[in-house]
Design an enzyme around this catalytic site. Structure first.
Site, PDB file in Angstrom:
ATOM      1  N   SER B  55      29.766  18.702 -15.234  1.00 29.81           N
ATOM      2  CA  SER B  55      30.410  19.994 -15.449  1.00 29.81           C
ATOM      3  C   SER B  55      30.798  20.571 -14.086  1.00 29.81           C
ATOM      4  O   SER B  55      30.448  20.026 -13.046  1.00 29.81           O
ATOM      5  CB  SER B  55      29.469  20.944 -16.183  1.00 29.81           C
ATOM      6  OG  SER B  55      29.241  20.464 -17.483  1.00 29.81           O
ATOM      7  N   GLY B  56      31.520  21.682 -14.123  1.00 31.11           N
ATOM      8  CA  GLY B  56      31.972  22.281 -12.871  1.00 31.11           C
ATOM      9  C   GLY B  56      33.432  21.985 -12.575  1.00 31.11           C
ATOM     10  O   GLY B  56      33.950  22.410 -11.538  1.00 31.11           O
ATOM     11  N   HIS B  57      34.088  21.222 -13.475  1.00 27.37           N
ATOM     12  CA  HIS B  57      35.498  20.866 -13.286  1.00 27.37           C
ATOM     13  C   HIS B  57      36.389  21.543 -14.320  1.00 27.37           C
ATOM     14  O   HIS B  57      37.501  21.095 -14.576  1.00 27.37           O
ATOM     15  CB  HIS B  57      35.687  19.358 -13.397  1.00 27.37           C
ATOM     16  CG  HIS B  57      34.780  18.559 -12.535  1.00 27.37           C
ATOM     17  ND1 HIS B  57      34.759  18.728 -11.171  1.00 27.37           N
ATOM     18  CD2 HIS B  57      33.858  17.616 -12.821  1.00 27.37           C
ATOM     19  CE1 HIS B  57      33.855  17.898 -10.666  1.00 27.37           C
ATOM     20  NE2 HIS B  57      33.288  17.229 -11.646  1.00 27.37           N
ATOM     21  N   ASP B 110      29.003   7.988 -13.577  1.00 28.68           N
ATOM     22  CA  ASP B 110      29.795   7.972 -14.809  1.00 28.68           C
ATOM     23  C   ASP B 110      29.989   6.544 -15.307  1.00 28.68           C
ATOM     24  O   ASP B 110      29.835   6.256 -16.490  1.00 28.68           O
ATOM     25  CB  ASP B 110      31.171   8.610 -14.571  1.00 28.68           C
ATOM     26  CG  ASP B 110      31.071  10.103 -14.306  1.00 28.68           C
ATOM     27  OD1 ASP B 110      30.867  10.855 -15.261  1.00 28.68           O
ATOM     28  OD2 ASP B 110      31.164  10.509 -13.132  1.00 28.68           O
ATOM     29  N   HIS B 219      33.723  17.418  -5.986  1.00 34.10           N
ATOM     30  CA  HIS B 219      32.303  17.773  -6.072  1.00 34.10           C
ATOM     31  C   HIS B 219      31.790  18.392  -4.788  1.00 34.10           C
ATOM     32  O   HIS B 219      30.599  18.425  -4.549  1.00 34.10           O
ATOM     33  CB  HIS B 219      31.462  16.540  -6.354  1.00 34.10           C
ATOM     34  CG  HIS B 219      31.901  15.796  -7.563  1.00 34.10           C
ATOM     35  ND1 HIS B 219      32.851  14.819  -7.501  1.00 34.10           N
ATOM     36  CD2 HIS B 219      31.556  15.930  -8.853  1.00 34.10           C
ATOM     37  CE1 HIS B 219      33.060  14.349  -8.722  1.00 34.10           C
ATOM     38  NE2 HIS B 219      32.295  15.005  -9.555  1.00 34.10           N
TER      39      HIS B 219
HETATM   40  N1  LIG Z   1      25.612   1.127  -6.946  1.00 33.64           N
HETATM   41  C1  LIG Z   1      24.415   1.578  -6.562  1.00 33.64           C
HETATM   42  N2  LIG Z   1      23.349   0.742  -6.502  1.00 33.64           N
HETATM   43  C2  LIG Z   1      22.140   1.190  -6.120  1.00 33.64           C
HETATM   44  N3  LIG Z   1      21.888   2.476  -5.785  1.00 33.64           N
HETATM   45  C3  LIG Z   1      22.903   3.333  -5.834  1.00 33.64           C
HETATM   46  C4  LIG Z   1      24.214   2.954  -6.217  1.00 33.64           C
HETATM   47  N4  LIG Z   1      25.006   4.058  -6.175  1.00 33.64           N
HETATM   48  C5  LIG Z   1      24.234   5.078  -5.795  1.00 33.64           C
HETATM   49  N5  LIG Z   1      22.973   4.651  -5.593  1.00 33.64           N
HETATM   50  C6  LIG Z   1      21.830   5.445  -5.196  1.00 33.64           C
HETATM   51  O1  LIG Z   1      21.871   6.677  -5.903  1.00 33.64           O
HETATM   52  C7  LIG Z   1      21.629   7.747  -5.003  1.00 33.64           C
HETATM   53  C8  LIG Z   1      22.334   9.012  -5.470  1.00 33.64           C
HETATM   54  O2  LIG Z   1      21.793   9.420  -6.696  1.00 33.64           O
HETATM   55  P1  LIG Z   1      22.213  10.782  -7.382  1.00 33.64           P
HETATM   56  O3  LIG Z   1      21.139  11.137  -8.334  1.00 33.64           O
HETATM   57  O4  LIG Z   1      22.565  11.770  -6.338  1.00 33.64           O
HETATM   58  O5  LIG Z   1      23.466  10.380  -8.214  1.00 33.64           O
HETATM   59  P2  LIG Z   1      24.999  10.683  -7.898  1.00 33.64           P
HETATM   60  O6  LIG Z   1      25.481   9.655  -6.945  1.00 33.64           O
HETATM   61  O7  LIG Z   1      25.163  12.096  -7.488  1.00 33.64           O
HETATM   62  O8  LIG Z   1      25.597  10.423  -9.305  1.00 33.64           O
HETATM   63  P3  LIG Z   1      26.968  10.994  -9.899  1.00 33.64           P
HETATM   64  O9  LIG Z   1      27.853   9.815  -9.867  1.00 33.64           O
HETATM   65  O10 LIG Z   1      26.733  11.558 -11.217  1.00 33.64           O
HETATM   66  O11 LIG Z   1      27.348  12.058  -8.969  1.00 33.64           O
HETATM   67  C9  LIG Z   1      22.132   7.248  -3.672  1.00 33.64           C
HETATM   68  O12 LIG Z   1      21.456   7.863  -2.612  1.00 33.64           O
HETATM   69  C10 LIG Z   1      21.865   5.742  -3.725  1.00 33.64           C
HETATM   70  O13 LIG Z   1      20.585   5.406  -3.202  1.00 33.64           O
END
Ligand SMILES: Nc1ncnc2c1ncn2[C@@H]1O[C@H](COP(=O)(O)OP(=O)(O)OP(=O)(O)O)[C@@H](O)[C@H]1O
Ligand SMILES: [Mg+2]
Lengths: 220, 331
Positions: B55-57, B110, B219
């Site tokens: 959300s937020g978009h 996502d 974001h």
């Molecule tokens: N493809 C991946 N494989 C392993 N770890 C990953 C991968 N992508 C992201 N991460 C890990 O996830 C962490 C981020 O988690 P977070 O809970 O912030 O999700 P997000 O990236 O914000 O998800 P969203 O896509 O909803 O924004 C990163 O610091 C990294 O360690």
């Protein structure tokens, strides 16, 4: 192998409770790290998920470790969201597959379960070591865990070694450029920041070491 | 933090409740798990088009639920993707027996959450196709990275796929149309200020008065480059040229142009941007066949804008022009 070196549901519940505590304590740090190279939600996501795990633990009645890990995994899948939800969810679902039908785990079985979980994370997210993700803390931790057990260490000592390796892996993400996850959008600007997911992953291994060492100390 | 909210942890639910009150003729809102479905769902024999994301978009995605666009939207927490159980519940509520189309913005979270949901649907025998939107030219594209982010093209893909599904096109065709949109569209954005995630309470980043962040996502994640603030015309030139160069929009081509506000930019400024974009397109002999100017995919209160160009043919224009009745798009 003595019976005291077998892991049962009690110590695993303690692990999850300790980890939930650690997440609450480090929520601001995890969120701040994610603000630097992500979208400032990692601590919030993890806290939402593990508060729910904590709440469900109170009602946990099963002594089937497979069912226990599966329930943790499903909770994380439905509560954490983001990238870390499916990844940590997969970790516990895979651990649950290895532990299915078992009421206790030997140290080696526990290590294999964690290794299967980490392999699940690598498959789901297709990150390789060096991509600046949680994989960079988990992979060296798993290697150290197996190594120490092969050398005859207790599970407590082996997990302590794994936590040290995981912490080094976490710190090693600082100079890395991110190739996976949100941080990769920054390109070279992701260099110089510690990965939030690697940080929460190190805390997970550290809590496992604390829970299992406390149980071993109690038993002896 | 100054926001019109009651409780930072309830913003998503309270906003959804407001939408339910505002648009009962268009949509229904379910809580726990949160999803929004069109009022007349499920539509028998129609492909159900489902989108979701953090959300937020707003108005994306819930504001695009209705006739001729989305059957369901799955809003996650602020800037955090929805979860598989949430997506599955929304899917069950709109499944009309002709299959599901997931429109997914290319963000790791996502992608993985929708992938898990798609695997579950397929296990249950429900056909699913996924269209991935990855149009942000500010991000380097490579096999070894997470790839480009999904931004403005998402809105156009939801409209166009929704129209094809409404007309009764089968799943494979709706998916093919979606992929065509995804391939032929490109976007890029710029931020003048940060946004504030309610649960965090502070700006995600700070930007000095005289600087802007180029290649921003939706974001508040930092962009690729921070540079001195420029005039509207210079910003438009920089964004548009990068887009033109990435996808050779050849002379004589036709486009749908989206000039999108990030949430904190007045409409007036978006028209100033569009003015220069129209000139640039004319210089290149590119016809802007249709335009959309306003806040369509936002980042909370961030000031800034993004440009999206989608190369179109008669087929895509036909689906674009088809009737749509949603809170945020209607004609
Ligand atoms: N493809 C991946 N494989 C392993 N770890 C990953 C991968 N992508 C992201 N991460 C890990 O996830 C962490 C981020 O988690 P977070 O809970 O912030 O999700 P997000 O990236 O914000 O998800 P969203 O896509 O909803 O924004 C990163 O610091 C990294 O360690
Ligand atoms: Mg994040």
């Amino acid at each position: 192998m003595t019976s005291t070196s077998m892991l049962g549901i009690t110590v695993l519940i303690d692990w999850m409770q300790r980890y939930a505590d650690k997440i609450t304590e480090h929520e601001p740090l995890l969120t701040a790290l994610d603000a630097e190279i992500g979208d400032a939600d990692h601590g919030i996501n993890m806290q939402r998920g593990f508060e729910e795990v904590r709440m469900r633990l109170v009602h946990e009645r099963t002594d089937d470790l497979g069912a226990f890990f599966k329930s943790v995994g499903m909770t994380l899948l439905s509560k954490v969201g983001g990238a870390s939800g499916p990844l940590y969810g997969t970790l516990f679902l895979r651990m649950g597959m290895v532990a299915a039908g078992k009421r206790t785990l030997t140290p080696t079985e526990f290590a294999s379960a964690v290794a299967a979980g980490v392999e699940g994370i690598r498959q789901r997210g297709s990150a390789r070591p060096g991509d600046k993700t949680m994989v960079d803390a988990l992979t060296p931790a798993i290697i150290a865990l197996h190594q120490a057990l092969d050398d005859g260490a207790t599970l407590c000592a082996a997990l302590q070694a794994a936590a040290i390796a995981g912490e080094a892996g976490m710190k090693a993400t600082i100079p890395m450029q991110a190739y996976k996850g949100r941080a990769s959008y920054l390109g070279p600007r992701s260099i110089g920041h510690q990965d939030p997911g690697a940080t929460s992953a190190f805390l997970l291994i550290q809590s496992a070491a604390e829970s299992i060492c406390a149980a071993e100390a109690h038993d002896s | 933090m100054k926001k019109l909210i009651n409780n930072p942890t309830l913003v998503v639910e309270e906003a959804l409740a407001g939408m339910a009150h505002a648009y009962p003729h268009l949509l229904r809102v379910n809580f726990c798990p949160n999803y929004v479905v069109r009022a007349d769902a499920p539509q028998r024999g129609k492909v159900a088009v489902i989108a979701g994301g953090g959300s937020g978009h707003e108005p994306m995605h819930s504001g695009y639920v209705g006739v001729g666009m989305l059957d369901a939207a799955c809003p996650g927490p602020i800037f955090t993707s929805p979860t598989p159980d949430q997506i599955l519940a929304a899917a069950a509520a709109v499944d009309g027996g002709a299959g599901l189309l997931f429109i997914v913005k290319n963000y790791t979270g996502d992608v993985m959450n929708f992938a898990i949901a798609a695997e579950e649907c397929q296990l249950a025998g429900v056909p699913v196709e996924t269209v991935l939107i990855h149009d942000d030219v500010a991000v380097e594209d490579s096999l070894y990275t997470a790839g480009r982010r999904g931004v403005g093209v998402t809105v156009l893909a939801e409209k166009i796929c929704g129209a094809a599904a409404e007309a009764g096109a089968p799943l494979s065709e709706v998916a093919a149309i979606g992929r065509k949109v995804s391939e032929q569209g490109r976007s890029m954005g710029v931020a003048l200020t940060s946004c504030i995630v309610p649960a965090v309470g502070r700006p995600t980043f700070t930007l000095p008065e005289d600087e802007m962040e180029i290649g921003i996502g939706i974001h508040g994640e930092p962009g690729r480059q921070r540079v001195a603030l420029q005039s509207a015309d210079e910003i438009t030139e920089m964004l548009a040229t990068t887009i033109f160069d990435d996808l050779p929009f050849t002379r004589g081509s036709r486009v749908i142009a989206l000039v999108n506000g990030m949430g904190g930019t007045p409409l007036m400024e978006l028209f100033i941007i569009f003015r220069r974009l129209a000139e640039l397109c004319e210089e290149r002999d590119i016809t802007i066949s249709r335009n959309l100017i306003g806040n369509y995919i936002t980042a909370l209160e961030m000031a800034g804008c993004s440009l999206t160009l989608l190369a179109v043919d008669d087929e895509l224009l036909h689906w674009w022009d088809a009737p749509v009745h949603t809170p945020a798009l209607h004609w």
